[in-house]
Design a protein around this motif. Structure first.
Motif, PDB file in Angstrom:
ATOM      1  N   ASN A  99       0.810  -1.215   0.000  1.00  0.00           N
ATOM      2  CA  ASN A  99       0.000   0.000   0.000  1.00  0.00           C
ATOM      3  C   ASN A  99       0.846   1.270   0.000  1.00  0.00           C
ATOM      4  O   ASN A  99       0.446   2.299   0.545  1.00  0.00           O
ATOM      5  N   GLY A 100       2.024   1.176  -0.589  1.00  0.00           N
ATOM      6  CA  GLY A 100       2.791   2.378  -0.849  1.00  0.00           C
ATOM      7  C   GLY A 100       4.006   2.627   0.007  1.00  0.00           C
ATOM      8  O   GLY A 100       4.785   3.526  -0.298  1.00  0.00           O
ATOM      9  N   TYR A 101       4.189   1.876   1.100  1.00  0.00           N
ATOM     10  CA  TYR A 101       5.381   2.084   1.913  1.00  0.00           C
ATOM     11  C   TYR A 101       6.570   1.513   1.150  1.00  0.00           C
ATOM     12  O   TYR A 101       6.542   0.395   0.702  1.00  0.00           O
ATOM     13  N   ARG A 102       7.608   2.300   1.028  1.00  0.00           N
ATOM     14  CA  ARG A 102       8.814   1.841   0.330  1.00  0.00           C
ATOM     15  C   ARG A 102       9.986   1.816   1.296  1.00  0.00           C
ATOM     16  O   ARG A 102      10.157   2.750   2.093  1.00  0.00           O
ATOM     17  N   VAL A 103      10.765   0.759   1.222  1.00  0.00           N
ATOM     18  CA  VAL A 103      11.946   0.615   2.067  1.00  0.00           C
ATOM     19  C   VAL A 103      12.838   1.838   1.874  1.00  0.00           C
ATOM     20  O   VAL A 103      13.120   2.242   0.750  1.00  0.00           O
ATOM     21  N   GLY A 104      13.233   2.449   2.979  1.00  0.00           N
ATOM     22  CA  GLY A 104      14.112   3.610   2.930  1.00  0.00           C
ATOM     23  C   GLY A 104      13.404   4.933   2.687  1.00  0.00           C
ATOM     24  O   GLY A 104      14.028   5.971   2.623  1.00  0.00           O
ATOM     25  N   SER A 105      12.067   4.907   2.581  1.00  0.00           N
ATOM     26  CA  SER A 105      11.334   6.142   2.287  1.00  0.00           C
ATOM     27  C   SER A 105      10.851   6.858   3.542  1.00  0.00           C
ATOM     28  O   SER A 105      10.324   7.964   3.463  1.00  0.00           O
ATOM     29  N   GLY A 106      10.977   6.195   4.698  1.00  0.00           N
ATOM     30  CA  GLY A 106      10.491   6.800   5.937  1.00  0.00           C
ATOM     31  C   GLY A 106       8.974   6.863   5.993  1.00  0.00           C
ATOM     32  O   GLY A 106       8.408   7.642   6.732  1.00  0.00           O
ATOM     33  N   GLY A 107       8.316   6.040   5.205  1.00  0.00           N
ATOM     34  CA  GLY A 107       6.856   5.988   5.223  1.00  0.00           C
ATOM     35  C   GLY A 107       6.188   6.836   4.165  1.00  0.00           C
ATOM     36  O   GLY A 107       4.970   6.818   4.021  1.00  0.00           O
TER      37      GLY A 107
END
Length: 166
Positions: A99-107
């Motif tokens: 649902n859009g959380y990407r590793v390293g994106s901080g949410g």
């Protein structure tokens, strides 16, 4: 009364992983249909009546107890409850990532709805963990169960963050 279907059946894979040889099921009598629906929404294997399954092949570290604390609470003390809890947290992580959380994106990129559902699912997963410990046979000392529960309530938010897999 809540109960497990059997003892833990898993193989150790050094340095700190276990793989279930057969499914482990926790039959909760405290989960409401709404709780089950929330857990299903994040992809957990749960029935309306509260049977939660960690499938054969599921990989776990049992309980993330620092080695220095093993003389107080060893991972083996709470292993079955921790496996069910790990399976629920794994579903929450996968849900967040889808649902859009990407590793390293901080949410960044995760939807507000996904964040709310994830938080609700975490609260339910933590309550299941406590219930599983309190209903376990052989019994787990209440102080160990509550110490473990409050630890995941306080620090578990980092465990539901999607991450690169090993």
């Amino acid at each position: 009364m809540s109960k497990f279907n059997k003892l833990l059946d898993a193989k150790f894979e050094p340095p700190k992983r276990w793989t279930l040889d057969t499914s482990l099921i926790f039959d909760s009598d405290k989960l409401s249909e709404n709780d089950s629906a929330v857990l299903k929404q994040v992809g957990a294997r749960v029935t309306k009546k509260g049977k939660i399954t960690a499938k054969a092949g599921f990989k776990t570290d049992l309980a993330s107890v620092p080695r220095v604390a093993w003389n107080i609470i060893a991972p083996f003390d709470i292993a079955r409850s921790a496996v069910i809890h790990d399976a629920l947290y794994s579903a929450i992580r996968e849900y967040r990532e889808s649902n859009g959380y990407r590793v390293g994106s901080g949410g960044k990129g995760e939807t507000d709805e996904s964040k709310l559902i994830s938080k609700e699912a975490k609260v339910i997963a933590d309550k299941v963990f406590l219930e599983a410990m309190l209903e376990s046979t052989p019994p787990i000392a209440k102080w160990k169960a509550y110490a473990s529960y409050y630890t995941v309530v306080l620090f578990g938010k980092w465990s539901i963050i999607p991450r690169e897999t090993d």
